[in-house]
Write an enzyme that holds these catalytic residues in place. Structure first.
Site, PDB file in Angstrom:
ATOM      1  N   CYS A   1      -0.585 -20.946  28.481  1.00 38.82           N
ATOM      2  CA  CYS A   1       0.866 -20.923  28.255  1.00 38.82           C
ATOM      3  C   CYS A   1       1.615 -20.200  29.381  1.00 38.82           C
ATOM      4  CB  CYS A   1       1.144 -20.331  26.880  1.00 38.82           C
ATOM      5  SG  CYS A   1       2.697 -20.889  26.202  1.00 38.82           S
TER       6      CYS A   1
ATOM      7  N   ARG B   1       6.608 -21.853  22.040  1.00 42.69           N
ATOM      8  CA  ARG B   1       7.546 -21.988  23.168  1.00 42.69           C
ATOM      9  C   ARG B   1       6.816 -22.496  24.417  1.00 42.69           C
ATOM     10  NH1 ARG B   1       9.664 -17.987  20.267  1.00 42.69           N
ATOM     11  NH2 ARG B   1       8.408 -16.322  21.114  1.00 42.69           N
TER      12      ARG B   1
ATOM     13  N   HIS C   1      -2.445 -22.301  22.877  1.00 42.98           N
ATOM     14  CA  HIS C   1      -3.120 -20.996  22.785  1.00 42.98           C
ATOM     15  C   HIS C   1      -4.460 -21.122  22.064  1.00 42.98           C
ATOM     16  CE1 HIS C   1       0.240 -18.266  23.901  1.00 42.98           C
ATOM     17  NE2 HIS C   1       0.968 -19.310  23.543  1.00 42.98           N
TER      18      HIS C   1
ATOM     19  N   GLU D   1      -6.787 -19.084  22.045  1.00 43.46           N
ATOM     20  CA  GLU D   1      -7.189 -17.750  21.567  1.00 43.46           C
ATOM     21  C   GLU D   1      -6.558 -17.409  20.217  1.00 43.46           C
ATOM     22  OE1 GLU D   1      -4.924 -18.376  23.717  1.00 43.46           O
ATOM     23  OE2 GLU D   1      -3.275 -16.958  23.526  1.00 43.46           O
TER      24      GLU D   1
HETATM   25  N1  GLN Z   1       8.000 -19.810  27.151  1.00 37.52           N
HETATM   26  C1  GLN Z   1       7.202 -18.749  27.675  1.00 37.52           C
HETATM   27  C2  GLN Z   1       7.473 -18.519  29.158  1.00 37.52           C
HETATM   28  O1  GLN Z   1       8.297 -19.145  29.714  1.00 37.52           O
HETATM   29  C3  GLN Z   1       5.724 -19.018  27.480  1.00 37.52           C
HETATM   30  C4  GLN Z   1       5.374 -18.969  26.022  1.00 37.52           C
HETATM   31  C5  GLN Z   1       3.989 -18.535  25.701  1.00 37.52           C
HETATM   32  O2  GLN Z   1       3.239 -18.028  26.559  1.00 37.52           O
HETATM   33  N2  GLN Z   1       3.625 -18.645  24.458  1.00 37.52           N
HETATM   34  O3  GLN Z   1       6.866 -17.692  29.756  1.00 37.52           O
END
Ligand code: GLN
Length: 188
Positions: A79, A135, A170, A172
Site C-alpha cells: 500500500c 485507501r 494489506h 499482513e
Molecule cells: N492512501 C495512503 C497513502 O497515500 C495509503 C494507504 C495505506 O497504506 N493503507 O499513503
C-alpha cells in the site's frame, strides 16, 4: 535470514507478527543506526506515504535505503510502501522512484475507502487469497519489465520487478501469508 521492517508509521507491527508466524527473524527500522548491521530484505508497510516520505528524509534513512534497493536489496512494499517505491505518482513527485509503475494514490475514492475481496494469483498461490484494501492506491501503468501478479476488476493490484514486490492491499492484515512466503522465496 533477517528482515528489516520500516517502523516509522503505519501497519508495521502486523508485518512483524506475520514474519514471527513463519519463524523469520525481523527487526524494526526507526533510525539510521538500525540499518548499519547487514540485513537481507526490507518491508515497507502501509500507512501514509507522504508522512513516511518526510520522516525518511528527516531521519536520514532515505538515501541509504534508496541505494540499498537500487543495489538489489529485496523489498516488499504494501500500500503506502508501493507508493513510496513507484517511479511515477499521478499529480505528485515520486519518493524512492525506483519501480516502473505509475500510481494513482487514492484511486478508489471515498465510497470505497476500505473493502475486502478475494482473488487468485496463480504465480503466488494455488488457493484464492483474501485481499484487504484501505485507501488503496492503484497501479495505472507498468513498464514491460514489471511482472503482473494480480489484477482485480482490470486493475493491477500486485506486481514484481526484479527485487521489488508490491501489493496495493494489506496481506499482513489477514491470516494468509501467501504473498509473504512468495517474498521470502525472492529473498532466498
Ligand atoms: N492512501 C495512503 C497513502 O497515500 C495509503 C494507504 C495505506 O497504506 N493503507 O499513503
Amino acid at each position: 535470514m533477517r528482515i528489516g521492517i520500516l517502523a516509522l508509521q503505519g501497519a508495521f507491527i502486523e508485518h512483524k507478527q506475520a514474519l514471527d508466524k513463519l519463524g523469520i527473524k525481523s527487526f524494526e527500522i526507526r533510525q539510521k543506526r538500525d540499518i548499519e548491521k547487514p540485513f537481507d530484505a526490507l518491508i515497507i508497510p502501509g500507512g501514509e506515504s507522504t508522512v513516511m516520505g518526510k520522516l525518511l528524509h528527516k531521519l536520514k534513512l532515505f538515501d541509504p535505503l534508496k541505494k540499498m534497493i537500487e543495489n538489489g536489496l529485496p523489498v516488499f512494499g504494501t500500500c503506502a510502501g508501493l507508493i513510496l517505491l513507484a517511479k511515477n505518482i499521478i499529480g505528485e513527485n515520486p519518493h524512492f522512484g525506483i519501480m516502473g509503475i505509475t500510481v494513482n494514490r487514492n484511486a478508489y475514492g471515498r465510497q470505497f475507502d476500505s473493502f475486502s475481496s478475494e482473488a487468485s494469483a496463480p504465480k503466488v498461490s494455488e488457493n484464492p487469497i483474501p485481499l484487504v484494501f484501505i485507501r488503496a492506491p492503484r497501479i495505472e501503468r507498468a513498464s514491460s519489465d514489471v511482472e503482473i501478479l494480480l489484477e482485480l476488476d482490470g486493475h493491477i493490484v500486485a506486481a514484481r520487478q526484479e527485487n521489488m514486490l508490491v501489493t496495493a492491499f494489506h496481506p499482513e492484515l489477514t491470516d494468509n501469508t501467501a504473498f509473504l512466503e512468495y517474498f521470502i522465496k525472492m529473498v532466498k
